[in-house]
Design a protein around this motif. Structure first.
Motif, PDB file in Angstrom:
ATOM      1  N   GLU A  40      -8.702 -28.909 -48.802  1.00  0.00           N
ATOM      2  CA  GLU A  40      -7.599 -29.233 -47.901  1.00  0.00           C
ATOM      3  C   GLU A  40      -8.154 -29.156 -46.486  1.00  0.00           C
ATOM      4  O   GLU A  40      -8.675 -28.117 -46.095  1.00  0.00           O
ATOM      5  N   ASP A  65     -19.198 -24.349 -40.083  1.00  0.00           N
ATOM      6  CA  ASP A  65     -17.999 -24.398 -40.916  1.00  0.00           C
ATOM      7  C   ASP A  65     -18.407 -24.006 -42.331  1.00  0.00           C
ATOM      8  O   ASP A  65     -19.169 -24.729 -42.992  1.00  0.00           O
ATOM      9  N   VAL A  73     -13.721 -30.719 -39.581  1.00  0.00           N
ATOM     10  CA  VAL A  73     -13.892 -29.654 -38.589  1.00  0.00           C
ATOM     11  C   VAL A  73     -15.224 -29.820 -37.860  1.00  0.00           C
ATOM     12  O   VAL A  73     -15.315 -29.702 -36.631  1.00  0.00           O
ATOM     13  N   TYR A  90     -20.475 -26.606 -50.916  1.00  0.00           N
ATOM     14  CA  TYR A  90     -21.225 -26.555 -52.178  1.00  0.00           C
ATOM     15  C   TYR A  90     -20.878 -27.660 -53.157  1.00  0.00           C
ATOM     16  O   TYR A  90     -21.579 -27.818 -54.152  1.00  0.00           O
ATOM     17  N   PRO A 137     -11.997 -20.671 -47.782  1.00  0.00           N
ATOM     18  CA  PRO A 137     -12.885 -21.154 -48.830  1.00  0.00           C
ATOM     19  C   PRO A 137     -13.115 -20.145 -49.946  1.00  0.00           C
ATOM     20  O   PRO A 137     -13.320 -20.519 -51.088  1.00  0.00           O
TER      21      PRO A 137
HETATM   22  C1  LIG Z   1      -9.617 -25.369 -47.721  1.00  0.00           C
HETATM   23  S1  LIG Z   1     -11.089 -26.367 -47.706  1.00  0.00           S
HETATM   24  C2  LIG Z   1     -11.486 -26.376 -45.962  1.00  0.00           C
HETATM   25  C3  LIG Z   1     -12.381 -27.540 -45.548  1.00  0.00           C
HETATM   26  C4  LIG Z   1     -12.791 -27.533 -44.072  1.00  0.00           C
HETATM   27  N1  LIG Z   1     -13.427 -26.289 -43.706  1.00  0.00           N
HETATM   28  C5  LIG Z   1     -11.602 -27.759 -43.178  1.00  0.00           C
HETATM   29  O1  LIG Z   1     -11.068 -26.760 -42.656  1.00  0.00           O
HETATM   30  O2  LIG Z   1     -11.185 -28.910 -42.987  1.00  0.00           O
HETATM   31  C6  LIG Z   1     -12.288 -25.184 -48.360  1.00  0.00           C
HETATM   32  C7  LIG Z   1     -13.639 -25.808 -48.684  1.00  0.00           C
HETATM   33  O3  LIG Z   1     -14.557 -24.762 -48.983  1.00  0.00           O
HETATM   34  C8  LIG Z   1     -15.420 -25.203 -50.033  1.00  0.00           C
HETATM   35  N2  LIG Z   1     -16.024 -23.992 -50.620  1.00  0.00           N
HETATM   36  C9  LIG Z   1     -15.415 -23.027 -51.339  1.00  0.00           C
HETATM   37  N3  LIG Z   1     -16.284 -22.056 -51.672  1.00  0.00           N
HETATM   38  C10 LIG Z   1     -17.486 -22.408 -51.137  1.00  0.00           C
HETATM   39  C11 LIG Z   1     -18.782 -21.815 -51.141  1.00  0.00           C
HETATM   40  N4  LIG Z   1     -19.028 -20.652 -51.746  1.00  0.00           N
HETATM   41  N5  LIG Z   1     -19.790 -22.462 -50.488  1.00  0.00           N
HETATM   42  C12 LIG Z   1     -19.558 -23.652 -49.863  1.00  0.00           C
HETATM   43  N6  LIG Z   1     -18.357 -24.271 -49.852  1.00  0.00           N
HETATM   44  C13 LIG Z   1     -17.325 -23.659 -50.472  1.00  0.00           C
HETATM   45  C14 LIG Z   1     -14.476 -25.989 -50.936  1.00  0.00           C
HETATM   46  O4  LIG Z   1     -15.196 -26.872 -51.800  1.00  0.00           O
HETATM   47  C15 LIG Z   1     -13.628 -26.745 -49.885  1.00  0.00           C
HETATM   48  O5  LIG Z   1     -14.240 -27.955 -49.504  1.00  0.00           O
END
Ligand SMILES: C[S@@+](CC[C@H](N)C(=O)[O-])C[C@H]1O[C@@H](n2cnc3c(N)ncnc32)[C@H](O)[C@@H]1O
Length: 195
Positions: A40, A65, A73, A90, A137
């Motif tokens: 999201e 980010d 972002v 990831y 995340p």
């Molecule tokens: C709620 S979204 C937010 C996306 C972006 N940061 C934004 O605010 O527009 C959370 C993101 O974190 C990623 N994510 C979750 N756990 C992660 C991890 N351990 N390492 C890298 N990415 C991760 C998810 O795949 C998702 O794309």
């Protein structure tokens, strides 16, 4: 079945958020899209307001980010003159879409941009002062592990700060906050223990 409802909810949010659609129309990106991932994007107004509230010279800081999704972002942050702007995601598919969005982005970039496909919990953070950005995340214990790597001046921009009490316990100081009944519009900024 729960993921179906979650994805439908996210898709609906994308439809009902005119500012998200306006962002993609203005910048030539696809950051709102129905997909099967727990993704999201932050609302553009939330990104701008939280970055405006930073109390630092951004030239001295690398912006990261953690969980960068499709890159919205990162792209908005990179319109400010940070030392560098990094997105760590990831999921390969989302990482690939972020690279596509960087290639098609019509905004004026004021900082070098780098997207990394990696687990943010294990990734090496850039050296030097950091601004970390977090929009839900991962759970608190993962966040604690990441924050333990901080060795220098740092700020954490935390949208929907569900694990805010952990930061207090680790000696991070809250320096700004915005409360909203819609949790995705609530954010806090913390200064790290080395400031
Ligand atoms: C709620 S979204 C937010 C996306 C972006 N940061 C934004 O605010 O527009 C959370 C993101 O974190 C990623 N994510 C979750 N756990 C992660 C991890 N351990 N390492 C890298 N990415 C991760 C998810 O795949 C998702 O794309």
């Amino acid at each position: 079945m729960r993921w179906v409802f979650r994805e439908l909810r996210d898709w609906w949010r994308g439809q009902r958020e005119p500012e998200s659609r306006a962002f993609d129309a203005q910048y030539g990106t696809r950051t709102v899209w129905f997909d099967l991932f727990n993704y999201e994007p932050s609302l553009p107004s939330v990104i701008e307001a939280s970055l405006d509230a930073l109390d630092i010279d951004v030239e001295d800081y690398t912006f990261v980010d953690l969980g960068s999704g499709k890159g919205r972002v990162v792209l908005l942050a990179a319109m400010r003159p940070f030392h560098e702007v990094v997105g760590i995601e990831y999921r390969e598919r989302l990482h690939g879409l972020a690279l596509d969005n960087l290639a098609s982005f019509r905004g004026d970039l004021a900082a070098p941009v780098r997207f990394e496909c990696a687990d943010a919990a294990r990734a090496r953070l850039p050296d030097g002062p950091l601004v970390l950005y977090l929009f839900n995340p991962f759970p608190a214990e993962v966040l604690v592990g990441i924050l333990a790597k901080i060795q220098d001046s740092a700020r954490l921009v935390y949208v929907n700060p569900v694990a805010g009490e952990v930061l207090d316990e680790l000696g991070w100081e809250e320096i700004a906050r915005h409360e909203d009944e819609d949790v995705v519009r609530s954010w806090r900024i913390y200064a790290g223990p080395y400031d």
